[in-house]
Scaffold this active site. Structure first.
Site, mmCIF file in Angstrom:
data_model
loop_
_atom_site.group_PDB
_atom_site.id
_atom_site.type_symbol
_atom_site.label_atom_id
_atom_site.label_comp_id
_atom_site.label_asym_id
_atom_site.label_seq_id
_atom_site.Cartn_x
_atom_site.Cartn_y
_atom_site.Cartn_z
ATOM 1 N N CYS A 173 12.383 43.664 51.388
ATOM 2 C CA CYS A 173 13.119 42.392 51.322
ATOM 3 C C CYS A 173 13.073 41.659 52.662
ATOM 4 O O CYS A 173 13.375 42.249 53.705
ATOM 5 C CB CYS A 173 14.569 42.654 50.930
ATOM 6 S SG CYS A 173 15.579 41.157 50.809
ATOM 7 N N CYS A 208 21.074 40.402 55.973
ATOM 8 C CA CYS A 208 22.005 40.545 54.852
ATOM 9 C C CYS A 208 22.746 41.870 54.998
ATOM 10 O O CYS A 208 22.196 42.856 55.498
ATOM 11 C CB CYS A 208 21.234 40.501 53.533
ATOM 12 S SG CYS A 208 22.198 40.953 52.073
ATOM 13 N N CYS A 226 21.910 46.666 50.886
ATOM 14 C CA CYS A 226 20.641 47.399 50.800
ATOM 15 C C CYS A 226 20.223 48.051 52.114
ATOM 16 O O CYS A 226 19.093 47.868 52.586
ATOM 17 C CB CYS A 226 19.530 46.471 50.301
ATOM 18 S SG CYS A 226 19.866 45.761 48.683
ATOM 19 N N CYS A 269 15.885 37.946 47.318
ATOM 20 C CA CYS A 269 16.506 39.258 47.117
ATOM 21 C C CYS A 269 15.653 40.094 46.162
ATOM 22 O O CYS A 269 15.221 39.609 45.115
ATOM 23 C CB CYS A 269 17.919 39.073 46.557
ATOM 24 S SG CYS A 269 18.759 40.625 46.153
ATOM 25 N N GLN A 274 28.249 48.154 33.633
ATOM 26 C CA GLN A 274 27.461 48.763 34.695
ATOM 27 C C GLN A 274 26.357 47.810 35.137
ATOM 28 O O GLN A 274 25.666 47.212 34.311
ATOM 29 C CB GLN A 274 26.852 50.083 34.220
ATOM 30 C CG GLN A 274 27.875 51.178 33.994
ATOM 31 C CD GLN A 274 28.413 51.771 35.281
ATOM 32 O OE1 GLN A 274 27.942 51.472 36.375
ATOM 33 N NE2 GLN A 274 29.427 52.620 35.163
ATOM 34 N N TYR A 312 40.333 54.755 31.220
ATOM 35 C CA TYR A 312 39.714 53.745 32.093
ATOM 36 C C TYR A 312 38.387 53.321 31.438
ATOM 37 O O TYR A 312 37.322 53.383 32.027
ATOM 38 C CB TYR A 312 39.488 54.279 33.515
ATOM 39 C CG TYR A 312 40.706 54.965 34.093
ATOM 40 C CD1 TYR A 312 41.717 54.230 34.721
ATOM 41 C CD2 TYR A 312 40.876 56.341 33.985
ATOM 42 C CE1 TYR A 312 42.847 54.854 35.237
ATOM 43 C CE2 TYR A 312 42.002 56.971 34.485
ATOM 44 C CZ TYR A 312 42.991 56.222 35.113
ATOM 45 O OH TYR A 312 44.111 56.850 35.603
ATOM 46 N N GLU A 340 42.442 51.056 28.677
ATOM 47 C CA GLU A 340 41.964 50.212 29.773
ATOM 48 C C GLU A 340 43.034 49.176 30.107
ATOM 49 O O GLU A 340 43.643 48.588 29.217
ATOM 50 C CB GLU A 340 40.661 49.515 29.359
ATOM 51 C CG GLU A 340 40.198 48.397 30.260
ATOM 52 C CD GLU A 340 39.933 48.855 31.693
ATOM 53 O OE1 GLU A 340 40.407 48.146 32.619
ATOM 54 O OE2 GLU A 340 39.281 49.892 31.888
ATOM 55 N N ASP A 380 36.839 57.694 33.776
ATOM 56 C CA ASP A 380 35.934 56.911 34.631
ATOM 57 C C ASP A 380 36.785 55.894 35.395
ATOM 58 O O ASP A 380 36.731 54.697 35.138
ATOM 59 C CB ASP A 380 34.875 56.212 33.767
ATOM 60 C CG ASP A 380 33.796 55.532 34.603
ATOM 61 O OD1 ASP A 380 33.823 55.673 35.840
ATOM 62 O OD2 ASP A 380 32.939 54.840 34.019
ATOM 63 N N CYS A 435 32.692 56.707 40.995
ATOM 64 C CA CYS A 435 31.804 55.917 41.857
ATOM 65 C C CYS A 435 32.165 56.092 43.334
ATOM 66 O O CYS A 435 31.591 55.434 44.194
ATOM 67 C CB CYS A 435 31.848 54.434 41.473
ATOM 68 S SG CYS A 435 33.482 53.685 41.576
#
Length: 458
Positions: A73, A79, A82, A162, A292, A321, A342, A387, A414
């Site tokens: 990139c 930026c 990444c 990007c 996702q 969740y 949720e 989750d 996550c």
């Protein structure tokens, strides 16, 4: 080490999320973010905590031995995203796998199987949603549209090349930026709380190739008349895009916080939603739906979760969740019933719509906080999938989950550090970790998903 003083050292270890331990020899050890193991770096001590130095990276003096590729990139380094682009994908996966395993090994009290990391099917152009910010490249500079500059709260980098999104994103971003520049529309100043342009939201599905565009502005009538957004819509419709443009929205946000939200949404063209397909199921997605961000990666993640949950025939499963009910609907065809909980009402309504769309009549969704909502559900689960958000599960809610005493529990996370905290509580309350696996949904970044299978100790 002294605050405000510059030091040089070698990164000996990196822990999630990309926090490095820098050894400066006799001068001591400091914690510095945004580094890679093996790099020689220069940093300035920004604070001292309990005698430990925390540094802010100034410069990488020598590359790490694992930095083996050239960044793809052109925005890399400027930026803020990444940060793993200088690593081959194999090295990215190995680094993330070690980070996750290190965290789990410290938290898990008995022997367990760590299955390593499962990579994303694609490493580039994978994101199906992006939120771009309006601002200026530097103080009083030209209008910019993109991502925040590295280590900057104000400056914006126009990321029109990007590499983690499809080329359609680049064309839409450049079209809108050029139009707004020509119209001399001001961006919203976060400190002064004035201006017009705030954010650009773009969603592009992978399987069905459909696009949604949302322009977020304030409600300032002076600039709204000047913007002539109907002309912008025509420009967007005439772009040479690979995906079908299904909807363009004007989203009004007069809040002072720098977050993407809607006080009012006006449809300028088409519909407010698009459809994506995952594991032979269809999902209706709006601009604000939780979904996702890597569609092909999500299939890998949910396949692993389904593998961990095991036999589901004649079982009642809680999906806590549950978001827009993606996991619930993937499990439902081979279960007696799935009940999702949720807190976001819009997500629950989307889950109900998606279940109907897929002809699933054994899914039930409840809107509310898991802490309170599971008390109102009369049925008892046989298995549970959780989750939760990045911060993990509220301790009181976790205790209620434990009290169900289910034989198997699958935890998707996550943020492995939050997961580790919750695993310690689960183990102390009679659960044993059987298996764990990292799943990479975010190539080139330091983010990672983890899936853990726990069983009730008899």
């Amino acid at each position: 080490m002294k605050k405000g003083v510059e030091y040089t050292g070698v990164v000996t270890n990196v822990a999630f999320p990309n926090k490095g331990e820098v050894d400066c020899g006799e001068e001591g050890i400091a914690s510095v973010k945004g580094v890679l193991p093996g790099q020689k770096v220069q940093f300035v001590v920004s604070k001292k905590r309990s005698g430990k130095a925390v540094g802010r990276l100034r410069e990488v003096l020598e590359k790490s031995p694992i930095e083996d590729v050239k960044p793809r990139c052109p925005h890399f380094g400027e930026c803020g995203g990444c940060s793993y682009q200088t690593l081959s994908y194999e090295n990215q996966k190995e680094l993330k796998s070690k980070m996750v395993q290190s965290i789990l090994d410290k938290a898990i009290q008995t022997e367990y199987v760590f299955e390593g990391i499962v990579g994303s099917p694609v490493q580039w152009n994978y994101r199906n949603k992006m939120e771009f910010s309006f601002g200026d490249e530097y103080k009083d500079g030209p209008l910019a549209l993109g991502m925040h500059k590295k280590n900057s709260f104000h400056d914006i980098v126009t990321v029109d090349q990007c590499q983690i999104v499809h080329e359609d994103y680049q064309k839409i971003l450049r079209c809108i930026l050029d139009y707004c520049t020509e119209k001399e529309l001001p961006f919203y100043h976060k400190m002064r709380h004035d201006g017009y342009l705030r954010h650009l939201l773009v969603r592009r599905t992978t399987k069905t190739e459909q696009l949604l565009v949302g322009l977020v502005t304030t409600s300032n009538p002076e600039f709204e008349e000047k913007a002539e957004l109907t002309k912008l819509v025509e420009l967007l419709k005439n772009l040479d895009l690979d995906a079908k443009l299904c909807g363009v929205m004007h989203i009004i946000n007069d809040g002072v916080a720098d977050i993407v939200q809607s006080d009012e949404t006006r449809v300028l063209f088409g519909e407010e939603y698009i459809y994506e397909e995952l594991l032979d199921l269809k999902f209706k997605i709006s601009v604000f739906s939780f979904f996702q961000t890597n569609s092909l990666g999500a299939e890998v993640l949910y396949t692993k979760a389904r593998e961990y949950i095991g036999t589901t025939k004649d079982k009642l499963i809680f999906d806590l969740y549950s978001g827009t009910g993606t996991i619930a609907q993937i499990i439902a065809p081979v279960a007696k019933k799935v009940i999702g909980v949720e807190i976001v009402e819009e997500a629950v309504e989307a889950a109900k719509e998606n279940a109907a769309l897929n002809g699933l009549d054994n899914c039930e969704f409840h809107a509310g906080d898991v802490l309170k909502c599971i008390d109102e559900i009369k049925e008892q689960p046989d298995l549970i999938i959780v989750d939760p958000p990045r911060d993990g599960i509220n301790p009181k809610a976790l205790q209620k989950i434990i009290n169900f005493g289910v034989e198997r529990l699958v935890y998707i996370s996550c943020k492995p550090t939050s997961l580790a905290r919750d695993l310690e509580i689960l183990q102390n309350q009679g659960y044993r970790v059987e298996r764990a696996c990292a799943v990479d949904q975010f190539p080139c970044t330091n983010h990672i998903e983890t899936v853990v299978l726990l069983s009730k100790v008899s």
